[in-house]
Design an enzyme around this catalytic site. Structure first.
Site, PDB file in Angstrom:
ATOM      1  N   ALA A  32      -7.301   3.882   6.178  1.00  0.00           N
ATOM      2  CA  ALA A  32      -7.499   4.900   7.221  1.00  0.00           C
ATOM      3  C   ALA A  32      -7.673   6.255   6.535  1.00  0.00           C
ATOM      4  CB  ALA A  32      -6.351   4.903   8.220  1.00  0.00           C
ATOM      5  N   HIS A  37      -6.611  12.076   1.805  1.00  0.00           N
ATOM      6  CA  HIS A  37      -6.765  11.042   0.763  1.00  0.00           C
ATOM      7  C   HIS A  37      -7.911  11.402  -0.187  1.00  0.00           C
ATOM      8  CE1 HIS A  37      -5.082   8.454   4.131  1.00  0.00           C
ATOM      9  NE2 HIS A  37      -4.246   8.203   3.155  1.00  0.00           N
ATOM     10  N   GLN A  61       7.205  -1.803   3.749  1.00  0.00           N
ATOM     11  CA  GLN A  61       7.703  -0.445   3.993  1.00  0.00           C
ATOM     12  C   GLN A  61       7.767  -0.110   5.477  1.00  0.00           C
ATOM     13  OE1 GLN A  61       4.322   1.239   1.589  1.00  0.00           O
ATOM     14  NE2 GLN A  61       4.471   2.924   3.033  1.00  0.00           N
ATOM     15  N   LYS A 149       2.396  15.747   1.151  1.00  0.00           N
ATOM     16  CA  LYS A 149       2.809  15.603   2.552  1.00  0.00           C
ATOM     17  C   LYS A 149       3.983  14.618   2.654  1.00  0.00           C
ATOM     18  CE  LYS A 149       1.558  14.272   7.079  1.00  0.00           C
ATOM     19  NZ  LYS A 149       2.024  12.892   6.900  1.00  0.00           N
ATOM     20  N   ASP A 150       3.932  13.560   1.843  1.00  0.00           N
ATOM     21  CA  ASP A 150       5.057  12.621   1.780  1.00  0.00           C
ATOM     22  C   ASP A 150       5.975  13.089   0.653  1.00  0.00           C
ATOM     23  OD1 ASP A 150       4.364  10.500   3.781  1.00  0.00           O
ATOM     24  OD2 ASP A 150       2.541  10.475   2.588  1.00  0.00           O
ATOM     25  N   SER A 186      -2.969   9.755   8.799  1.00  0.00           N
ATOM     26  CA  SER A 186      -3.663   8.643   9.466  1.00  0.00           C
ATOM     27  C   SER A 186      -3.108   8.447  10.871  1.00  0.00           C
ATOM     28  CB  SER A 186      -3.478   7.355   8.660  1.00  0.00           C
ATOM     29  OG  SER A 186      -3.926   7.559   7.348  1.00  0.00           O
ATOM     30  N   ARG A 187      -1.875   8.874  11.093  1.00  0.00           N
ATOM     31  CA  ARG A 187      -1.256   8.676  12.410  1.00  0.00           C
ATOM     32  C   ARG A 187      -1.724   9.708  13.440  1.00  0.00           C
ATOM     33  NH1 ARG A 187       3.153   6.786   8.895  1.00  0.00           N
ATOM     34  NH2 ARG A 187       3.598   4.637   9.483  1.00  0.00           N
TER      35      ARG A 187
HETATM   36  O1  PAF Z   1       1.676   6.969   1.032  1.00  0.00           O
HETATM   37  C1  PAF Z   1       1.214   5.835   1.286  1.00  0.00           C
HETATM   38  O2  PAF Z   1       0.115   5.702   1.827  1.00  0.00           O
HETATM   39  C2  PAF Z   1       2.040   4.616   0.938  1.00  0.00           C
HETATM   40  O3  PAF Z   1       3.394   4.831   1.135  1.00  0.00           O
HETATM   41  C3  PAF Z   1       1.769   4.094  -0.483  1.00  0.00           C
HETATM   42  C4  PAF Z   1       2.203   5.103  -1.536  1.00  0.00           C
HETATM   43  C5  PAF Z   1       0.300   3.797  -0.652  1.00  0.00           C
HETATM   44  C6  PAF Z   1       2.554   2.814  -0.722  1.00  0.00           C
HETATM   45  O4  PAF Z   1       2.205   1.825   0.178  1.00  0.00           O
END
Ligand code: PAF
Length: 281
Positions: A32, A37, A61, A149-150, A186-187
């Site tokens: 997505a 990205h 996850q 962001k994460d 993506s959300r």
């Molecule tokens: O950030 C993400 O999209 C996911 O957590 C990752 C790092 C690809 C692991 O699945």
């Protein structure tokens, strides 16, 4: 651009690229793909001659209550974006390739996984670290790019890579935002127009406290409350809104030279996260 589901193809492609003198770069994603990205891909391109994007919606996850089944999977559009960006290899394994029957090995990071996302998504980081460790093992990249962001995910991955002596440079890439401040995710595609407007209260809250701290505000608890109140007024269900130490992600009682403000909140049924780093002169 080569695409493959197979670990053996990845190993061959990477070996060939390395033998030709190329550095290997990796951008792990769950697909997505959006401009956020693609900024990781761009950054990776600057640092490596051979760039691999991984697309894998990692089931481990997601908690059973989360959005695994409905997670967007626009694979053709994703591949086109990778082609346009000059990606060399897209690795999109199927679930049994990474988690075959009998799978029972997990990578866990103890402390930095505990607060914030760890409280609300207790099994999340075990899935992230396990899949990222596997992808790094498969690809053996020189660099791997992750989005800020994460923020907690990045801290957790850095800890894992340091603690396990993984020979890869982890590159942190700035959050990409819409012109009105909404962090790309993506959300976001789940949000109605009304929810999207409500969702702006996340970045607005973060920017307000960042500016206040830069202007000399000192009451961390009051600033955290200000963020919560602003989001609640927009009908957003706040999970956390905190200003913490950027390395431990633990609470701070007074401003320090480097801090991070982080938010997680539900806008309708959609859970969004956002953050800003704050530096004082
Ligand atoms: O950030 C993400 O999209 C996911 O957590 C990752 C790092 C690809 C692991 O699945």
């Amino acid at each position: 651009m080569q695409t493959t589901e197979h670990i053996s193809d990845v190993r061959t492609a990477v070996r060939n690229a390395r033998q030709s003198g190329n550095r290997i770069g990796c951008v792990p994603t769950m697909g997505a793909l959006h401009a956020g990205h693609m900024s990781l891909v761009e950054e990776c391109r600057q640092r490596a001659e051979f760039v691999c994007v991984t697309i894998f919606v990692n089931p481990t996850q997601f908690a059973p209550t989360e959005d695994l089944a409905k997670y967007p999977r626009p694979i053709e559009a994703d591949l086109q974006k990778c082609r346009d960006a000059g990606v060399d290899l897209v690795f999109m394994p199927v679930v049994p390739s990474l988690y075959p029957d009998g799978y029972q090995t997990w990578v866990t990071v103890d402390e930095v996984t505990q607060p914030l996302e760890g409280t609300h998504r207790p099994s999340h980081f075990r899935g992230v670290t396990t899949v990222v460790a596997k992808l790094l093992n498969i690809l053996q990249p020189d660099v791997a790019c992750f989005g800020m962001k994460d923020y907690q995910q990045l801290a957790v991955i850095r800890r894992m890579v340091t603690d396990l002596d993984m020979p890869v440079d982890i590159i942190a890439c700035a959050t990409v935002r819409e012109p009105d401040g909404l962090a790309l995710s993506s959300r976001n595609m789940y949000l109605s127009a009304e929810e999207r407007t409500a969702g702006l209260s996340l970045s607005q809250s973060l920017f307000v406290v960042r500016d206040a701290l830069r202007d000399g505000a000192t009451d961390i608890a009051a600033l955290e409350l200000q963020m919560k109140t602003h989001m609640q007024q927009a009908n957003v269900e706040v999970q956390y809104a905190v200003i913490v130490d950027p390395h431990t992600l633990l609470p701070i009682s007074a401003p320090q030279q480097h801090m991070v403000a982080l938010i997680a909140a539900k806008v309708g049924a959609t859970r969004l996260i956002d953050n800003v780093e704050i530096f004082l002169d």
